[in-house]
Motif scaffolding. Structure first.
Motif, mmCIF file in Angstrom:
data_model
loop_
_atom_site.group_PDB
_atom_site.id
_atom_site.type_symbol
_atom_site.label_atom_id
_atom_site.label_comp_id
_atom_site.label_asym_id
_atom_site.label_seq_id
_atom_site.Cartn_x
_atom_site.Cartn_y
_atom_site.Cartn_z
ATOM 1 N N THR A 36 65.809 20.200 6.825
ATOM 2 C CA THR A 36 65.288 21.220 5.908
ATOM 3 C C THR A 36 64.235 22.075 6.614
ATOM 4 N N ILE A 37 64.274 23.392 6.315
ATOM 5 C CA ILE A 37 63.368 24.349 6.947
ATOM 6 C C ILE A 37 62.757 25.245 5.875
ATOM 7 N N ASP A 38 61.460 25.505 6.005
ATOM 8 C CA ASP A 38 60.770 26.462 5.145
ATOM 9 C C ASP A 38 60.536 27.728 5.962
ATOM 10 N N LEU A 39 61.175 28.821 5.562
ATOM 11 C CA LEU A 39 61.052 30.087 6.291
ATOM 12 C C LEU A 39 60.244 31.121 5.521
ATOM 13 N N SER A 40 59.442 30.690 4.568
ATOM 14 C CA SER A 40 58.803 31.626 3.652
ATOM 15 C C SER A 40 57.836 32.589 4.334
ATOM 16 N N ALA A 41 57.322 32.246 5.499
ATOM 17 C CA ALA A 41 56.408 33.150 6.208
ATOM 18 C C ALA A 41 56.987 33.614 7.541
ATOM 19 N N PHE A 42 58.271 33.408 7.757
ATOM 20 C CA PHE A 42 58.862 33.681 9.067
ATOM 21 C C PHE A 42 58.766 35.160 9.426
ATOM 22 N N TYR A 43 59.030 36.041 8.469
ATOM 23 C CA TYR A 43 58.930 37.490 8.695
ATOM 24 C C TYR A 43 57.805 38.078 7.837
ATOM 25 N N GLN A 44 56.723 37.388 7.748
ATOM 26 C CA GLN A 44 55.664 37.711 6.796
ATOM 27 C C GLN A 44 55.224 39.174 6.861
ATOM 28 N N GLY A 45 55.419 39.887 5.753
ATOM 29 C CA GLY A 45 54.957 41.256 5.620
ATOM 30 C C GLY A 45 55.769 42.295 6.356
ATOM 31 N N ALA A 63 73.052 53.495 16.049
ATOM 32 C CA ALA A 63 72.305 53.206 17.266
ATOM 33 C C ALA A 63 70.827 53.009 16.954
ATOM 34 N N ALA A 64 70.279 53.817 16.046
ATOM 35 C CA ALA A 64 68.865 53.689 15.672
ATOM 36 C C ALA A 64 68.613 52.369 14.951
ATOM 37 N N LEU A 65 69.607 51.890 14.198
ATOM 38 C CA LEU A 65 69.439 50.623 13.471
ATOM 39 C C LEU A 65 69.314 49.423 14.403
ATOM 40 N N ARG A 66 69.690 49.594 15.650
ATOM 41 C CA ARG A 66 69.539 48.490 16.598
ATOM 42 C C ARG A 66 68.079 48.244 16.950
ATOM 43 N N ASN A 67 67.197 49.164 16.594
ATOM 44 C CA ASN A 67 65.773 49.019 16.909
ATOM 45 C C ASN A 67 64.995 48.320 15.803
ATOM 46 N N VAL A 68 65.680 47.917 14.726
ATOM 47 C CA VAL A 68 65.015 47.272 13.594
ATOM 48 C C VAL A 68 65.745 45.978 13.255
ATOM 49 N N VAL A 69 65.161 45.205 12.357
ATOM 50 C CA VAL A 69 65.818 43.981 11.892
ATOM 51 C C VAL A 69 66.850 44.374 10.847
ATOM 52 N N THR A 70 68.105 44.081 11.120
ATOM 53 C CA THR A 70 69.184 44.395 10.182
ATOM 54 C C THR A 70 69.692 43.116 9.540
ATOM 55 N N TRP A 71 70.109 43.260 8.284
ATOM 56 C CA TRP A 71 70.621 42.108 7.520
ATOM 57 C C TRP A 71 71.957 42.538 6.904
ATOM 58 N N GLY A 72 73.038 42.059 7.472
ATOM 59 C CA GLY A 72 74.360 42.454 7.020
ATOM 60 C C GLY A 72 74.852 41.625 5.852
ATOM 61 N N THR A 73 75.820 42.164 5.141
ATOM 62 C CA THR A 73 76.500 41.433 4.071
ATOM 63 C C THR A 73 78.001 41.594 4.246
ATOM 64 N N VAL A 190 62.189 34.920 2.979
ATOM 65 C CA VAL A 190 61.804 34.686 4.373
ATOM 66 C C VAL A 190 60.629 35.562 4.784
ATOM 67 N N GLY A 191 60.018 36.270 3.825
ATOM 68 C CA GLY A 191 58.771 36.977 4.102
ATOM 69 C C GLY A 191 58.820 38.481 4.171
ATOM 70 N N PHE A 192 60.012 39.083 4.175
ATOM 71 C CA PHE A 192 60.069 40.549 4.209
ATOM 72 C C PHE A 192 59.453 41.108 2.927
ATOM 73 N N ARG A 193 58.689 42.202 3.064
ATOM 74 C CA ARG A 193 58.091 42.818 1.894
ATOM 75 C C ARG A 193 58.495 44.276 1.720
ATOM 76 N N THR A 194 59.239 44.819 2.677
ATOM 77 C CA THR A 194 59.879 46.125 2.502
ATOM 78 C C THR A 194 61.320 46.014 2.958
ATOM 79 N N VAL A 195 62.212 46.441 2.103
ATOM 80 C CA VAL A 195 63.646 46.386 2.394
ATOM 81 C C VAL A 195 64.221 47.787 2.251
ATOM 82 N N TYR A 196 64.924 48.240 3.278
ATOM 83 C CA TYR A 196 65.595 49.533 3.256
ATOM 84 C C TYR A 196 67.104 49.285 3.115
ATOM 85 N N LEU A 197 67.747 50.033 2.248
ATOM 86 C CA LEU A 197 69.152 49.813 1.935
ATOM 87 C C LEU A 197 70.037 50.844 2.635
ATOM 88 N N CYS A 198 71.035 50.370 3.363
ATOM 89 C CA CYS A 198 71.993 51.241 4.046
ATOM 90 C C CYS A 198 73.407 50.834 3.621
#
Length: 307
Positions: A36-45, A63-73, A190-198
């Motif tokens: 078991t792992i707690d990731l609640s502060a892994f990407y804090q803020g 290409a620009a999205l490669r410079n940020v953390v992306t989360w696919g679905t 996992v700690g993200f506090r701003t999410v951008y939708l693409c």
């Protein structure tokens, strides 16, 4: 002796709960061997960019999205390789190359752990392999929830993706589940506090591309997905006040999106905003040179050390 007055916290109960990190504690993730792992502060803020499967994704600056953390679905990983990825449907629906890619951290429901991965055989047919989700690299599992309550969405220790069949939520919607709801909760967990939708087009039309990847949908599937988009819009609207209290910001970078709840920002502006603290080129000249020692008027080191 006069008794001290009772201290009353002026904050609304939901704000108190969010400040205390949730009613039920953080979402716990587990590895394939059960650790078991707690990731609640892994990407804090920090910020991340959700790359959904709408056809507009192909028209974005990938290409620009490669410079940020992306989360696919889902199968958006066939268009752009994300850093994080999530699904909620059976494992066989998603391309094996993504499952086998060790550079993608895959956060998926624990119910998928024993499901088999599908592959294309030499005869061109899709077949189930002997490999299961738990055998894939960089996979973490989480527990699903099946009752959507806006006040509990961010604080419960499971990941609610909608309502179980036959269950009506406070928004008046019966059933309806979506990976979009899951990825929002996971990003917060996992700690993200701003999410951008693409690629969150949130609309389909018969005869037009429904996804960023190659896949046709008949009119029944188009109708079903449009009902799902309408339900998710309504649920996100109910979540807005709780997102605001938690300082969880969701911004839509998809032009002409059918998801109207969240404010719009052009992708270029979002990337500039997200990379403010690290996006500039690294100037390394002199980085290894010793720092000059600061001394006072008598020649003594100002940090108090001898020498």
């Amino acid at each position: 002796m006069i008794a001290s007055p009772v201290q009353i916290d002026p904050r609304p109960p939901q704000t108190i709960r969010l400040a205390e990190a949730g009613r039920d504690g953080p979402v716990r993730f587990s590895t394939g061997d059960g650790q078991t792992i707690d990731l609640s502060a892994f990407y804090q803020g920090q910020s991340c960019f959700i790359t959904a499967s709408g056809p507009s994704l192909r028209g974005m600056d990938l290409a620009a999205l490669r410079n940020v953390v992306t989360w696919g679905t889902n199968n958006s990983w066939s268009v752009i390789r994300p850093r994080l990825w999530t699904c909620v449907d059976p494992a066989e629906k998603f391309h094996p190359y993504g499952w086998m890619d060790p550079s993608i951290t895959k956060l998926v429901p624990v119910a998928l752990a024993n499901q088999q991965i599908r592959y294309r055989a030499d005869d061109g047919q899709w077949k189930l392999s002997r490999c299961r989700v738990r055998d894939m690299p960089a996979v973490l599992f989480w527990q699903r929830g099946g009752r959507f309550e806006p006040a509990d969405f961010l604080t419960e220790n499971c990941v609610t993706w909608g309502n179980d069949e036959g269950v009506t939520c406070p928004c008046g919607i019966k059933g309806i589940r979506s990976v979009f709801m899951a990825v929002l909760k996971l990003a917060y967990s996992v700690g993200f506090r701003t999410v951008y939708l693409c690629g969150t087009d949130f609309r389909m039309e018969a005869g037009k591309p429904g996804y960023a990847f190659e896949q046709q949908r008949d009119r029944h599937a188009v109708s079903h997905n449009n009902r799902l988009y309408a339900a998710v819009n309504k649920r996100c609207e109910a979540l807005l006040p709780y997102f605001e209290m938690a300082e969880f910001n969701v911004v839509n970078c998809t032009p002409d999106s059918g998801l109207k709840v969240f404010p719009y920002m052009p992708l270029a502006d979002a990337i500039k905003e997200a990379t403010r603290s690290y996006g500039a080129p690294m100037q390394t000249s002199g980085f290894y040179e010793p720092k000059p020692v600061a001394r006072d008027e008598w020649g003594r080191r100002v940090d108090g050390r001898a020498g």
